[in-house]
Design an enzyme around this catalytic site. Structure first.
Site, PDB file in Angstrom:
ATOM      1  N   HIS A 297       0.821  -1.225   0.000  1.00  0.00           N
ATOM      2  CA  HIS A 297       0.000   0.000   0.000  1.00  0.00           C
ATOM      3  C   HIS A 297       0.846   1.262   0.000  1.00  0.00           C
ATOM      4  O   HIS A 297       1.886   1.331   0.630  1.00  0.00           O
ATOM      5  CB  HIS A 297      -1.049   0.004   1.111  1.00  0.00           C
ATOM      6  CG  HIS A 297      -0.534   0.061   2.519  1.00  0.00           C
ATOM      7  ND1 HIS A 297      -0.227   1.250   3.142  1.00  0.00           N
ATOM      8  CD2 HIS A 297      -0.299  -0.906   3.440  1.00  0.00           C
ATOM      9  CE1 HIS A 297       0.161   1.004   4.389  1.00  0.00           C
ATOM     10  NE2 HIS A 297       0.142  -0.303   4.593  1.00  0.00           N
TER      11      HIS A 297
ATOM     12  N   GLU B 214      -4.923   1.806   2.472  1.00  0.00           N
ATOM     13  CA  GLU B 214      -5.060   0.570   3.260  1.00  0.00           C
ATOM     14  C   GLU B 214      -5.405   0.930   4.692  1.00  0.00           C
ATOM     15  O   GLU B 214      -6.276   0.344   5.324  1.00  0.00           O
ATOM     16  CB  GLU B 214      -3.742  -0.222   3.211  1.00  0.00           C
ATOM     17  CG  GLU B 214      -3.818  -1.600   3.882  1.00  0.00           C
ATOM     18  CD  GLU B 214      -3.529  -1.576   5.381  1.00  0.00           C
ATOM     19  OE1 GLU B 214      -3.862  -2.553   6.065  1.00  0.00           O
ATOM     20  OE2 GLU B 214      -2.984  -0.584   5.878  1.00  0.00           O
ATOM     21  N   GLU B 215      -4.703   1.936   5.215  1.00  0.00           N
ATOM     22  CA  GLU B 215      -4.773   2.243   6.651  1.00  0.00           C
ATOM     23  C   GLU B 215      -6.163   2.633   7.125  1.00  0.00           C
ATOM     24  O   GLU B 215      -6.540   2.356   8.242  1.00  0.00           O
ATOM     25  CB  GLU B 215      -3.790   3.371   6.986  1.00  0.00           C
ATOM     26  CG  GLU B 215      -2.320   3.044   6.732  1.00  0.00           C
ATOM     27  CD  GLU B 215      -1.772   2.000   7.701  1.00  0.00           C
ATOM     28  OE1 GLU B 215      -2.553   1.462   8.509  1.00  0.00           O
ATOM     29  OE2 GLU B 215      -0.567   1.721   7.638  1.00  0.00           O
TER      30      GLU B 215
ATOM     31  N   ASP C 212       6.081   0.955   7.048  1.00  0.00           N
ATOM     32  CA  ASP C 212       4.663   0.735   6.770  1.00  0.00           C
ATOM     33  C   ASP C 212       4.149   1.839   5.864  1.00  0.00           C
ATOM     34  O   ASP C 212       3.733   2.888   6.336  1.00  0.00           O
ATOM     35  CB  ASP C 212       3.878   0.695   8.087  1.00  0.00           C
ATOM     36  CG  ASP C 212       2.421   0.314   7.893  1.00  0.00           C
ATOM     37  OD1 ASP C 212       2.074  -0.136   6.797  1.00  0.00           O
ATOM     38  OD2 ASP C 212       1.641   0.475   8.846  1.00  0.00           O
TER      39      ASP C 212
ATOM     40  N   HIS D 104       3.245   2.635  12.983  1.00  0.00           N
ATOM     41  CA  HIS D 104       2.287   3.728  13.227  1.00  0.00           C
ATOM     42  C   HIS D 104       2.798   4.759  14.240  1.00  0.00           C
ATOM     43  O   HIS D 104       1.991   5.384  14.934  1.00  0.00           O
ATOM     44  CB  HIS D 104       0.923   3.185  13.679  1.00  0.00           C
ATOM     45  CG  HIS D 104       0.242   2.337  12.645  1.00  0.00           C
ATOM     46  ND1 HIS D 104      -0.992   1.761  12.847  1.00  0.00           N
ATOM     47  CD2 HIS D 104       0.611   1.955  11.393  1.00  0.00           C
ATOM     48  CE1 HIS D 104      -1.354   1.078  11.774  1.00  0.00           C
ATOM     49  NE2 HIS D 104      -0.383   1.170  10.881  1.00  0.00           N
TER      50      HIS D 104
ATOM     51  N   ASP E 199       3.454  -6.233   3.571  1.00  0.00           N
ATOM     52  CA  ASP E 199       2.993  -5.154   4.463  1.00  0.00           C
ATOM     53  C   ASP E 199       3.330  -5.471   5.923  1.00  0.00           C
ATOM     54  O   ASP E 199       2.491  -5.317   6.802  1.00  0.00           O
ATOM     55  CB  ASP E 199       1.476  -4.929   4.272  1.00  0.00           C
ATOM     56  CG  ASP E 199       0.970  -3.724   5.057  1.00  0.00           C
ATOM     57  OD1 ASP E 199       1.803  -2.904   5.509  1.00  0.00           O
ATOM     58  OD2 ASP E 199      -0.255  -3.605   5.229  1.00  0.00           O
TER      59      ASP E 199
END
Ligand code: ZN
Ligand code: ZN
Length: 468
Positions: A281, A327-328, A293, A426, A355
């Site tokens: 992503h 995606e998130e 990420d 994140h 991912d």
């Protein structure tokens, strides 16, 4: 003469017919090419350059933000320059959430600011913020069970630690606190929710991530605390049950915005209409650079396909790289891709995504037709000397492959070593400094071998039972 020809045909069809029941998945030349591809990648790839370029030239790229738009341009440009064919974008409408500012303060005798993040999708607070007593619960289950504590007018603190594991399985066990904690607390009359970060960093980094409101629950703001700050709050609560927090956030939702999936291909030869899909992503959270990420995933799939394109012995099937939008924040790109391909999903022979950071690949899980498991074992052996263990055949394939898997597309699910991944996941610490080029090369080697073998295999991998 005619009889002789018949005899020759009989001689020829005999072995061929016998062979068709035990048809070899790959010829020697295919396996030798895969081994050479692997060794070539282990000597060094351009994967690190791809991540570096993405995080330097674009940086954070939260769905619908200017960074997200820049990421789409970057990907179109990069795939074109690397020689991919059919480079194109697919418009995708994405939700647009803006974090604004976050303040979480501990009040009382030893007032102090705590390191916190507003969770993605949360509403903000009023300008004066929320000030209330805090009640600690050990998990989401403690809130939705029959013996829920009295949380009315309080701030609920869900204090459950995500344990460090090699395959990251503990993420699935604690992520519900983040996703569903706010509505569970709001249904009981709480005014806000604060969770211990779903992440393993012992440093003062708060982990953000998506939360979702139930349709019928009151909407309350949701925050996460860094692990050390969660420890601190818990100590205060043990000493003083009246401990209070002040919470302020200017988070808000804007109208949906346009983003895009970006697609590029390495064309196949005699079965070019059949597709092996490699996904990652393009979007990221806003706090860091999205290097792990999912900048790393983008680099892994792009570089694996690029290395295959440089081979003399071309794959039969087309390798399609799809860099998914958003995606998130709800898998918008993955859902739109699966919708737009229509019947072409039947031509998707296999899909795999990257991912979970840089790797290396430690295990090969799958969800393919049982009769393909022998081929999977051959594939796994072709990954030597990467020491990839055999895994189960009940894997999901990853978030962005969900809609394809539901349509019946078989998936490979390479499990990456995630021991350190959830330290930065994140957080603002997800930067290029965490990308080890050598490890990334090993993962590229594994993905390249798997993609090449999938694209040259004699038969396909069957189909899964569709979910819908
Ligand atoms: Zn991701
Ligand atoms: Zn993520």
């Amino acid at each position: 003469m005619f009889l002789a020809l018949l005899l020759i045909l009989a001689v020829w069809t005999g072995p061929a017919a016998a062979q068709s029941t035990t048809v070899a998945d790959w010829g020697e030349a295919d396996l030798a090419t895969a081994a050479a591809l692997r060794d070539r990648a282990l000597k060094g790839t351009s994967a690190y350059d791809h991540v570096s370029s993405l995080v330097t030239e674009v940086g954070p790229r939260l769905a619908g933000s200017p960074g997200d738009e820049a990421a789409v341009r970057w990907a179109m440009n990069r795939l074109g320059k690397l020689g991919f064919t059919g480079v194109r974008s697919q418009d995708v409408l994405v939700p647009r959430w803006v974090r604004g500012t976050t303040e979480v303060s501990l009040l009382g005798a030893a007032p102090q600011a705590l390191v916190a993040a507003t969770l993605g999708g949360s509403i903000g607070t009023s300008e004066e913020g929320i000030e209330a007593a805090v009640i600690e619960v050990p998990s989401l289950d403690a809130l939705i069970g029959n013996e829920a504590p009295d949380v009315k007018n309080k701030i609920v603190f869900i204090n459950e630690r995500m344990e460090r594991t090699k395959d990251g399985a503990s993420y699935g066990k604690t992520v519900g606190n983040r996703v569903r904690g706010a509505s569970a607390a709001a249904n009981l009359g709480a005014v806000a929710v604060v969770i211990r970060s779903v992440g393993t960093s012992d440093e003062r980094f708060a982990h953000t991530g998506r939360m979702v409101y139930d349709m019928d629950a009151p909407r309350i703001p949701a925050f996460s605390l860094s692990n050390p700050d969660a420890d601190s709050l818990s100590r205060h609560l043990k000493a003083n049950k009246q401990t209070r927090l002040r919470l302020k956030s200017t988070a808000r939702e804007l109208p949906p915005a346009w983003s895009a999936n970006v697609i590029g291909e390495i064309p196949g030869t005699d079965r070019a209409d059949e597709i092996v899909l490699l996904g990652a992503h393009l979007d990221s959270w806003d706090l860091g650079q999205g290097a792990l990420d999912d900048g790393a995933g983008v680099a892994i799939v792009v570089e694996a396909a690029r290395l295959i394109s440089r081979l003399d012995r071309k794959p039969k099937r087309t390798i399609r790289v799809v860099l998914f939008a958003n995606e998130e924040f709800g898998l918008s790109g993955a859902k739109e891709y699966a919708r737009l391909i229509g019947d072409e999903h039947m031509k998707h022979v296999l899909a795999m995504e990257a991912d979970t950071g840089i790797g290396p690949v430690i295990r090969l899980e799958t969800q393919v037709a049982p009769e393909s498991l022998g081929a999977i074992e051959t594939m796994r052996k072709a990954l030597q000397p990467l020491a990839v263990e055999a895994g189960n055949n009940t894997a999901s394939g990853g978030a962005d492959l969900g809609p394809l898997r539901s349509l019946g597309v078989p998936v490979l699910d390479p499990v990456l070593d995630a021991s350190l991944y959830f330290d930065v996941h994140h957080t603002m610490n997800d930067t290029l400094a965490k990308v080890d080029a050598k490890v990334l090369d090993q993962t590229v080697a594994a993905y390249a071998v798997m993609a090449y073998l999938a694209a040259t295999k004699q038969d396909d991998f069957g189909r899964l039972a569709p979910d819908r």
